[in-house]
Design a protein around this motif. Structure first.
Motif, PDB file in Angstrom:
ATOM      1  N   PHE A  39       0.683  -1.235  -0.081  1.00 32.67           N
ATOM      2  CA  PHE A  39      -0.081  -0.063   0.110  1.00 32.67           C
ATOM      3  C   PHE A  39       0.777   1.235  -0.083  1.00 32.67           C
ATOM      4  N   VAL A  40       1.985   1.078   0.769  1.00 34.64           N
ATOM      5  CA  VAL A  40       2.794   2.347   1.044  1.00 34.64           C
ATOM      6  C   VAL A  40       3.573   2.526  -0.484  1.00 34.64           C
ATOM      7  N   ARG A  41       4.028   1.459  -1.103  1.00 33.24           N
ATOM      8  CA  ARG A  41       4.831   1.620  -2.224  1.00 33.24           C
ATOM      9  C   ARG A  41       4.060   2.210  -3.418  1.00 33.24           C
ATOM     10  N   GLU A  42       2.667   1.585  -3.407  1.00 27.18           N
ATOM     11  CA  GLU A  42       1.832   1.894  -4.607  1.00 27.18           C
ATOM     12  C   GLU A  42       1.407   3.274  -4.377  1.00 27.18           C
ATOM     13  N   THR A  43       1.112   3.992  -3.139  1.00 24.40           N
ATOM     14  CA  THR A  43       0.663   5.200  -3.074  1.00 24.40           C
ATOM     15  C   THR A  43       1.779   6.078  -3.459  1.00 24.40           C
ATOM     16  N   ALA A  44       2.884   5.892  -3.215  1.00 17.44           N
ATOM     17  CA  ALA A  44       4.032   6.617  -3.487  1.00 17.44           C
ATOM     18  C   ALA A  44       4.343   6.551  -4.964  1.00 17.44           C
ATOM     19  N   ASN A  45       3.980   5.560  -5.705  1.00 18.33           N
ATOM     20  CA  ASN A  45       4.476   5.231  -7.080  1.00 18.33           C
ATOM     21  C   ASN A  45       3.595   6.034  -7.948  1.00 18.33           C
ATOM     22  N   HIS A  46       2.115   6.230  -7.356  1.00 18.02           N
ATOM     23  CA  HIS A  46       1.072   6.784  -7.861  1.00 18.02           C
ATOM     24  C   HIS A  46       0.830   8.128  -7.751  1.00 18.02           C
ATOM     25  N   GLY A  47       1.758   9.074  -7.381  1.00 14.33           N
ATOM     26  CA  GLY A  47       1.614  10.406  -7.136  1.00 14.33           C
ATOM     27  C   GLY A  47       0.718  10.648  -6.057  1.00 14.33           C
ATOM     28  N   PHE A  48       0.882   9.695  -5.246  1.00 15.38           N
ATOM     29  CA  PHE A  48       0.157   9.898  -3.785  1.00 15.38           C
ATOM     30  C   PHE A  48      -1.488   9.912  -3.826  1.00 15.38           C
ATOM     31  N   SER A  49      -1.953   9.348  -5.043  1.00 14.86           N
ATOM     32  CA  SER A  49      -3.216   9.180  -5.270  1.00 14.86           C
ATOM     33  C   SER A  49      -3.786   7.774  -4.825  1.00 14.86           C
ATOM     34  N   LEU A  50      -4.494   7.860  -3.590  1.00 12.59           N
ATOM     35  CA  LEU A  50      -5.180   6.593  -3.064  1.00 12.59           C
ATOM     36  C   LEU A  50      -6.115   5.848  -4.162  1.00 12.59           C
ATOM     37  N   ALA A  90      -3.670   4.204  -6.748  1.00 12.31           N
ATOM     38  CA  ALA A  90      -2.841   3.238  -6.001  1.00 12.31           C
ATOM     39  C   ALA A  90      -3.825   1.893  -5.725  1.00 12.31           C
ATOM     40  N   ALA A  91      -5.092   2.137  -5.370  1.00 12.63           N
ATOM     41  CA  ALA A  91      -6.000   1.024  -4.982  1.00 12.63           C
ATOM     42  C   ALA A  91      -6.357   0.270  -6.164  1.00 12.63           C
ATOM     43  N   GLN A  92      -6.412   0.879  -7.569  1.00  9.79           N
ATOM     44  CA  GLN A  92      -6.719   0.214  -8.713  1.00  9.79           C
ATOM     45  C   GLN A  92      -5.528  -0.474  -9.254  1.00  9.79           C
ATOM     46  N   ALA A  93      -4.234   0.007  -8.946  1.00  7.11           N
ATOM     47  CA  ALA A  93      -2.960  -0.761  -9.226  1.00  7.11           C
ATOM     48  C   ALA A  93      -3.074  -1.965  -8.404  1.00  7.11           C
ATOM     49  N   ILE A  94      -3.371  -2.269  -7.247  1.00  7.53           N
ATOM     50  CA  ILE A  94      -3.349  -3.484  -6.413  1.00  7.53           C
ATOM     51  C   ILE A  94      -4.655  -4.289  -6.659  1.00  7.53           C
ATOM     52  N   GLY A  95      -5.682  -3.857  -7.190  1.00  2.00           N
ATOM     53  CA  GLY A  95      -6.814  -4.228  -7.110  1.00  2.00           C
ATOM     54  C   GLY A  95      -7.480  -4.337  -5.492  1.00  2.00           C
ATOM     55  N   THR A  96      -7.601  -3.440  -5.190  1.00  2.00           N
ATOM     56  CA  THR A  96      -8.380  -3.288  -3.808  1.00  2.00           C
ATOM     57  C   THR A  96      -9.075  -1.971  -3.854  1.00  2.00           C
ATOM     58  N   SER A  97      -9.819  -1.842  -2.796  1.00  3.95           N
ATOM     59  CA  SER A  97     -10.720  -0.541  -2.724  1.00  3.95           C
ATOM     60  C   SER A  97      -9.867   0.432  -1.816  1.00  3.95           C
ATOM     61  N   GLN A  98     -10.269   1.812  -2.503  1.00  2.00           N
ATOM     62  CA  GLN A  98      -9.671   3.000  -1.616  1.00  2.00           C
ATOM     63  C   GLN A  98      -9.662   2.935  -0.065  1.00  2.00           C
ATOM     64  N   PRO A  99     -10.978   2.580   0.261  1.00  2.00           N
ATOM     65  CA  PRO A  99     -11.077   2.552   1.824  1.00  2.00           C
ATOM     66  C   PRO A  99     -10.162   1.488   2.631  1.00  2.00           C
ATOM     67  N   ALA A 100     -10.077   0.260   1.923  1.00  2.61           N
ATOM     68  CA  ALA A 100      -9.198  -0.738   2.408  1.00  2.61           C
ATOM     69  C   ALA A 100      -7.904  -0.173   2.364  1.00  2.61           C
ATOM     70  N   LEU A 101      -7.317   0.366   1.191  1.00  3.47           N
ATOM     71  CA  LEU A 101      -5.851   0.909   0.987  1.00  3.47           C
ATOM     72  C   LEU A 101      -5.452   2.147   2.384  1.00  3.47           C
ATOM     73  N   SER A 102      -6.580   2.755   2.528  1.00  4.47           N
ATOM     74  CA  SER A 102      -6.312   3.820   3.219  1.00  4.47           C
ATOM     75  C   SER A 102      -6.357   3.576   4.848  1.00  4.47           C
ATOM     76  N   ARG A 103      -7.073   2.709   5.045  1.00  4.33           N
ATOM     77  CA  ARG A 103      -7.208   1.732   6.483  1.00  4.33           C
ATOM     78  C   ARG A 103      -6.130   1.123   6.675  1.00  4.33           C
ATOM     79  N   GLY A 104      -5.213   0.357   5.684  1.00  2.12           N
ATOM     80  CA  GLY A 104      -4.379  -0.527   5.991  1.00  2.12           C
ATOM     81  C   GLY A 104      -3.105   0.569   6.378  1.00  2.12           C
TER      82      GLY A 104
END
Length: 310
Positions: free
Chosen positions: A8-19, A22-36
């Motif tokens: 979650f941390v890596r993908e958020t940084a790699n996608h311009g800090f867009s949750l 980042a969530a789309q890139a790893i196949g999860t939801s934005q709330p799940a990523l933010s919560r993690g």
């Protein structure tokens, strides 16, 4: 702490800090990523990201350190996965190589031909670009190798493997006054010149040689492609300066080439690979074909060498 939180941390940084991205890139939801991420920050006791309201603006200082270590951990995990994949299918998979036009056109055909003979089940992709572009691709893990003269030696994340040296050649039409002569800077400066753009194929050595001699060349055309340079030399636009490996007397009829290594020095082609990359057997074989003087033990020693930042 778990691997998914580090992703979650890596993908958020790699996608311009867009949750969202980042969530789309790893196949999860934005709330799940933010919560993690929030759970990881609570466990560590520090903020990883700088926030303004619900927006993430960047990394905190401890966040930068966490990201760097997360990338190393995830690279090791990917290596473990690749090890098992390597044993399941030792001679199958994909190899992605980023390189410049000169290498793809004049050097790699023989290497690729032999590689394909040895590993017919491996999918090989060649991506062409400028030295900066191909270096960025290998740093981003989008390719396995970057091959060019201008591959940097001072990037901590990369191992730069020297392969071979080449020199420049002066090319002119067969009836040109310089044909068959030993070229000098003083003679070349009398003619319009056609050579590479600044970022390619040792152009900086050419510029430095003229500058040190106190001469100002008239470069009427700069290109990234030696074939383009030879075409315009052939129509009489000027005198060409190209990599010697790009000239073939049988193919380039109507032109002659004179060695210019004494004027501009030698250039070294390098293959760059991420220091933390896991190289499958066929990838090591490709390196051996391209840089035969680098044996597997030497390569392994280079790969595990100490980081310059440590």
């Amino acid at each position: 702490m778990n691997l998914q939180q580090l992703r979650f941390v890596r993908e958020t940084a790699n996608h311009g800090f867009s949750l969202t991205r980042a969530a789309q890139a790893i196949g999860t939801s934005q709330p799940a990523l933010s919560r993690g991420i929030l759970e990881l920050e609570a466990e560590l006791g520090v903020d990883i990201f700088v926030r303004h309201g619900k927006r993430i603006l960047g990394l905190t200082e401890p966040g930068k350190a966490v990201l760097a270590r997360a990338e190393r951990v995830l690279a090791e995990v990917a290596g473990i996965e690749q090890v098992t994949a390597d044993f399941r299918a030792r001679d199958a998979g994909e190899l992605r190589v980023a390189t410049t036009h000169a290498q793809a056109r004049y050097v790699l055909p023989a290497v690729v031909g032999e590689f394909r003979r040895r590993y017919p089940a491996v999918r090989l992709t060649l991506l062409q670009g400028s030295p900066k572009q191909i270096t960025a691709l290998v740093l981003a893990r989008e390719v396995d190798f970057a091959i060019a003269t201008e591959v940097p030696d001072d990037v901590d994340e990369l191992v730069s493997i020297p392969s071979y040296d080449w020199e420049h050649a002066v090319i002119v039409p067969t009836k040109h006054p310089l044909a068959g002569q030993v070229p000098t800077l003083q003679a070349l400066v009398k003619y319009p010149l056609i050579t590479y753009v600044e970022e390619f194929a040792g152009r900086r050595r050419i510029d430095r040689a003229f500058a040190e001699a106190g001469l100002k060349p008239d470069i009427v055309l700069a290109a990234i492609d030696a074939d383009v340079i030879k075409t315009y030399v052939g129509v009489g636009l000027g005198v060409g300066i190209v990599a010697d490996l790009a000239f073939d007397a049988a193919r380039d009829k109507g032109l002659v080439a004179m060695p210019a290594g004494a004027l501009f020095g030698a250039n070294r082609v390098k293959l760059a690979v991420r220091r933390d990359a896991f190289l499958r057997g066929f990838a090591l074989s490709f390196i051996e074909l391209f840089a035969p003087e680098v044996d597997p033990r030497t390569l392994e020693r280079l790969m595990r060498g100490p980081s310059r930042k440590e």
